[in-house]
Design a protein around this motif. Structure first.
Motif, PDB file in Angstrom:
ATOM      1  N   UNK A  51       0.811  -1.210   0.000  1.00  0.00           N
ATOM      2  CA  UNK A  51       0.000   0.000   0.000  1.00  0.00           C
ATOM      3  C   UNK A  51       0.841   1.255   0.000  1.00  0.00           C
ATOM      4  N   UNK A  52       1.916   1.248   0.780  1.00  0.00           N
ATOM      5  CA  UNK A  52       2.828   2.391   0.775  1.00  0.00           C
ATOM      6  C   UNK A  52       3.514   2.523  -0.585  1.00  0.00           C
ATOM      7  N   UNK A  53       3.912   1.402  -1.175  1.00  0.00           N
ATOM      8  CA  UNK A  53       4.567   1.456  -2.478  1.00  0.00           C
ATOM      9  C   UNK A  53       3.659   2.080  -3.532  1.00  0.00           C
ATOM     10  N   UNK A  54       2.401   1.645  -3.565  1.00  0.00           N
ATOM     11  CA  UNK A  54       1.460   2.183  -4.548  1.00  0.00           C
ATOM     12  C   UNK A  54       1.272   3.685  -4.376  1.00  0.00           C
ATOM     13  N   UNK A  55       1.390   4.162  -3.150  1.00  0.00           N
ATOM     14  CA  UNK A  55       1.251   5.593  -2.885  1.00  0.00           C
ATOM     15  C   UNK A  55       2.533   6.355  -3.174  1.00  0.00           C
ATOM     16  N   UNK A  56       3.672   5.677  -3.057  1.00  0.00           N
ATOM     17  CA  UNK A  56       4.957   6.329  -3.311  1.00  0.00           C
ATOM     18  C   UNK A  56       5.296   6.414  -4.795  1.00  0.00           C
ATOM     19  N   UNK A  57       4.769   5.502  -5.609  1.00  0.00           N
ATOM     20  CA  UNK A  57       5.076   5.559  -7.040  1.00  0.00           C
ATOM     21  C   UNK A  57       4.687   6.907  -7.657  1.00  0.00           C
ATOM     22  N   UNK A  58       3.497   7.451  -7.385  1.00  0.00           N
ATOM     23  CA  UNK A  58       3.188   8.775  -7.938  1.00  0.00           C
ATOM     24  C   UNK A  58       4.150   9.861  -7.473  1.00  0.00           C
ATOM     25  N   UNK A  59       4.584   9.792  -6.222  1.00  0.00           N
ATOM     26  CA  UNK A  59       5.559  10.760  -5.724  1.00  0.00           C
ATOM     27  C   UNK A  59       6.859  10.617  -6.499  1.00  0.00           C
ATOM     28  N   UNK A  60       7.257   9.373  -6.749  1.00  0.00           N
ATOM     29  CA  UNK A  60       8.459   9.121  -7.534  1.00  0.00           C
ATOM     30  C   UNK A  60       8.361   9.661  -8.948  1.00  0.00           C
ATOM     31  N   UNK A  61       7.179   9.546  -9.548  1.00  0.00           N
ATOM     32  CA  UNK A  61       6.978  10.093 -10.893  1.00  0.00           C
ATOM     33  C   UNK A  61       7.147  11.606 -10.875  1.00  0.00           C
ATOM     34  N   UNK A  62       6.541  12.265  -9.903  1.00  0.00           N
ATOM     35  CA  UNK A  62       6.609  13.724  -9.825  1.00  0.00           C
ATOM     36  C   UNK A  62       8.040  14.214  -9.618  1.00  0.00           C
ATOM     37  N   UNK A  63       8.863  13.419  -8.949  1.00  0.00           N
ATOM     38  CA  UNK A  63      10.265  13.783  -8.724  1.00  0.00           C
ATOM     39  C   UNK A  63      11.179  13.254  -9.829  1.00  0.00           C
ATOM     40  N   UNK A  64      10.617  12.547 -10.783  1.00  0.00           N
ATOM     41  CA  UNK A  64      11.367  11.963 -11.901  1.00  0.00           C
ATOM     42  C   UNK A  64      12.374  10.910 -11.431  1.00  0.00           C
ATOM     43  N   UNK A  65      12.039  10.224 -10.351  1.00  0.00           N
ATOM     44  CA  UNK A  65      12.838   9.096  -9.899  1.00  0.00           C
ATOM     45  C   UNK A  65      12.443   7.829 -10.654  1.00  0.00           C
ATOM     46  N   UNK A  66      11.283   7.838 -11.230  1.00  0.00           N
ATOM     47  CA  UNK A  66      10.749   6.708 -11.983  1.00  0.00           C
ATOM     48  C   UNK A  66       9.832   7.277 -13.056  1.00  0.00           C
ATOM     49  N   UNK A  67       9.775   6.657 -14.212  1.00  0.00           N
ATOM     50  CA  UNK A  67       8.912   7.174 -15.275  1.00  0.00           C
ATOM     51  C   UNK A  67       7.452   6.855 -14.978  1.00  0.00           C
ATOM     52  N   UNK A  68       6.568   7.622 -15.537  1.00  0.00           N
ATOM     53  CA  UNK A  68       5.141   7.362 -15.336  1.00  0.00           C
ATOM     54  C   UNK A  68       4.772   5.993 -15.907  1.00  0.00           C
ATOM     55  N   UNK A  69       5.389   5.628 -17.024  1.00  0.00           N
ATOM     56  CA  UNK A  69       5.099   4.336 -17.637  1.00  0.00           C
ATOM     57  C   UNK A  69       5.500   3.190 -16.719  1.00  0.00           C
ATOM     58  N   UNK A  70       6.727   3.265 -16.154  1.00  0.00           N
ATOM     59  CA  UNK A  70       7.164   2.191 -15.261  1.00  0.00           C
ATOM     60  C   UNK A  70       6.315   2.139 -14.000  1.00  0.00           C
ATOM     61  N   UNK A  71       5.981   3.300 -13.461  1.00  0.00           N
ATOM     62  CA  UNK A  71       5.147   3.330 -12.260  1.00  0.00           C
ATOM     63  C   UNK A  71       3.779   2.721 -12.540  1.00  0.00           C
ATOM     64  N   UNK A  72       3.205   3.031 -13.690  1.00  0.00           N
ATOM     65  CA  UNK A  72       1.899   2.474 -14.053  1.00  0.00           C
ATOM     66  C   UNK A  72       1.988   0.970 -14.257  1.00  0.00           C
ATOM     67  N   UNK A  73       3.065   0.503 -14.862  1.00  0.00           N
ATOM     68  CA  UNK A  73       3.229  -0.936 -15.080  1.00  0.00           C
ATOM     69  C   UNK A  73       3.381  -1.678 -13.755  1.00  0.00           C
ATOM     70  N   UNK A  74       4.165  -1.130 -12.843  1.00  0.00           N
ATOM     71  CA  UNK A  74       4.306  -1.753 -11.525  1.00  0.00           C
ATOM     72  C   UNK A  74       2.962  -1.782 -10.802  1.00  0.00           C
ATOM     73  N   UNK A  75       2.235  -0.690 -10.896  1.00  0.00           N
ATOM     74  CA  UNK A  75       0.934  -0.604 -10.237  1.00  0.00           C
ATOM     75  C   UNK A  75      -0.045  -1.598 -10.832  1.00  0.00           C
ATOM     76  N   UNK A  76      -0.083  -1.681 -12.153  1.00  0.00           N
ATOM     77  CA  UNK A  76      -1.014  -2.600 -12.811  1.00  0.00           C
ATOM     78  C   UNK A  76      -0.693  -4.048 -12.458  1.00  0.00           C
ATOM     79  N   UNK A  77       0.591  -4.403 -12.434  1.00  0.00           N
ATOM     80  CA  UNK A  77       0.964  -5.771 -12.054  1.00  0.00           C
ATOM     81  C   UNK A  77       0.474  -6.082 -10.642  1.00  0.00           C
ATOM     82  N   UNK A  78       0.581  -5.111  -9.747  1.00  0.00           N
ATOM     83  CA  UNK A  78       0.130  -5.290  -8.369  1.00  0.00           C
ATOM     84  C   UNK A  78      -1.374  -5.528  -8.312  1.00  0.00           C
ATOM     85  N   UNK A  79      -2.127  -4.682  -8.976  1.00  0.00           N
ATOM     86  CA  UNK A  79      -3.585  -4.773  -8.921  1.00  0.00           C
ATOM     87  C   UNK A  79      -4.091  -6.040  -9.588  1.00  0.00           C
TER      88      UNK A  79
END
Length: 430
Positions: A51-79
């Motif tokens: 749950x924390x990871x899913x919430x941190x991915x958007x923060x990572x995208x906004x800081x450009x630590x991770x791309x939006x595409x990778x964050x979305x893929x990680x999130x989709x795999x989780x769900x």
């Protein structure tokens, strides 16, 4: 002068937030989105950490630590994993009634350690699921993220877990049913009740939250009028997702306070406890605090000089009544940033200056105990990191600065409904 001393406050916070975020890319299984409870070898997944990871991915995208595409893929795999995983009363299932077992095998996703079907950890997971749904508002796989998030939330049977028709159980096991203890007193369960009350399909009864607040303890604690809860994490977790500034339920209206102010008062009490140091532990002072749930030494790790003291291992420590064995959770000071920036920064800098070993690869350890010293190993230090600690650091720093998750969740209709049904009003809910 240490490397940390050369950084501005903004630079120090940015570096530590980035370090904490890296936990969720280093210790996750990208195939199913599960994230390890700790960095230790063979650690199972903790659904709360997911749950924390899913919430941190958007923060990572906004800081450009991770791309939006990778964050979305990680999130989709989780769900996809959680939505398709086995829901039944079988011992090796992943969940039941829409809830999930606390710890899961990192690869198969099945229950491990004969752990409980955990209500609070499911709530932390679902908070992350709803955060992801609010953030990923585009087309393609982001559409599927929103659809799966909605389905996961709607299938949870919150009413089933109201075993006495009033307050919630803490958990359930297939071999013995509901655990024989519930939620007593104020703690991190605020988020659990709000999500349960906001459900459009199987909501908690109208009086569930009010019945829980009957167990609250309002006390004068070390000079602070505060809604008592001993460990610091209980004053943080619900706040990671819910912006409590200016909104009040019936209890807080009577006390002319709100839950955000209450957390600030609890932090002040923790600092005062450190200053008084009633048990005489090494290191404690006004800028050395952070007693909460976390890793700690056990009796087996102590030498003969400490036979007269008890050490608790992993434990929810608290103040002023304990348990307290001299173990501090270093991350807990930095996570206070939204409530008291001066306390958080002064404490973090003091810790990095006096005990730099507590921060490895820019990530604070779960716990350390400077009272317990050995000639060969120095003071006791927890091995590796815990995902809950790192997630709290990432989210609370963002809440203090950009407030991304707070903004996303303020617009979530289920969260708003849950807060209103719990009796909250005023502020951004008006």
């Amino acid at each position: 002068m240490s490397d940390w001393d050369s950084l501005t406050d903004a630079g120090l916070v940015a570096r530590l937030q980035r370090g904490a975020f890296s936990y969720f890319t280093e210790f996750a299984n990208p195939a199913n989105g599960l994230v390890a409870d700790t960095s230790r070898p063979n650690s199972p997944c903790s659904i709360a950490v997911v749950g924390f990871a899913l919430s941190c991915y958007p923060i990572g995208v906004e800081h450009q630590w991770i791309s939006r595409t990778e964050a979305a893929q990680r999130t989709l795999a989780t769900l996809r994993f959680f939505m398709d995983s086995k829901q039944s009363t079988d011992d090796d299932a992943t969940g039941y009634k829409g809830f999930y077992y606390h710890f899961l095998d990192m690869h198969s996703g099945r229950r491990v350690w004969q752990c409980e079907l955990s209500l609070i950890d499911t709530a932390l997971l679902i908070a992350g699921v709803l955060t992801a749904a609010a953030y990923f508002d585009g087309d393609g796989i982001e559409t599927e993220i929103r659809d799966l998030s909605e389905r996961m939330y709607r299938r949870i049977d919150w009413r089933w877990a109201q075993v006495d028709g009033k307050t919630l159980a803490q958990g359930w096991k297939p071999d013995c049913g509901f655990l024989h203890y519930g939620w007593e007193g104020y703690n991190e369960a605020t988020l659990l009740y709000v999500l349960g009350l906001g459900s459009p399909t199987h909501p908690l009864s109208d009086d569930a939250f009010a019945d829980w607040t009957l167990t609250y303890q309002w006390e004068n604690m070390l000079g602070q009028d505060v809604l008592y809860s001993g460990p610091l994490f209980t004053h943080y977790f619900s706040h990671a997702w819910i912006d409590f500034r200016g909104i009040r339920d019936r209890f807080m209206r009577e006390k002319n306070c709100d839950y955000f102010q209450n957390s600030a008062r609890a932090i002040a009490a923790h600092r005062e406890y450190g200053s008084r140091n009633p048990r005489g532990f090494v290191g404690y002072e006004r800028n050395f605090w952070g007693i909460t749930a976390g890793d700690g030494p056990t009796g087996e790790q102590c030498d003969l000089d400490y036979r007269d003291r008890r050490f608790f291992g992993y434990m929810a420590r608290g103040i002023p009544f304990g348990p307290d064995d001299g173990t501090i959770s270093p991350w807990a000071m930095l996570a206070a940033l939204p409530f008291d920036a001066e306390a958080a920064l002064t404490g973090a800098r003091h810790l990095l200056r006096q005990y730099p070993q507590t921060c490895i690869d820019d990530k604070f350890s779960s716990g350390f105990n400077p009272s317990l010293v050995s000639a060969d190993a120095g003071f006791w230090l927890s091995e590796g990191w815990y995902g809950l600690d790192q997630g709290t650091v990432v989210m609370m720093i963002d809440n203090a600065q950009q407030g991304l998750v707070w903004k996303l969740m303020r617009n979530n209709p289920y969260l708003r409904d849950g807060l209103k049904r719990a009796g909250f009003s005023g502020g951004w809910l008006a």
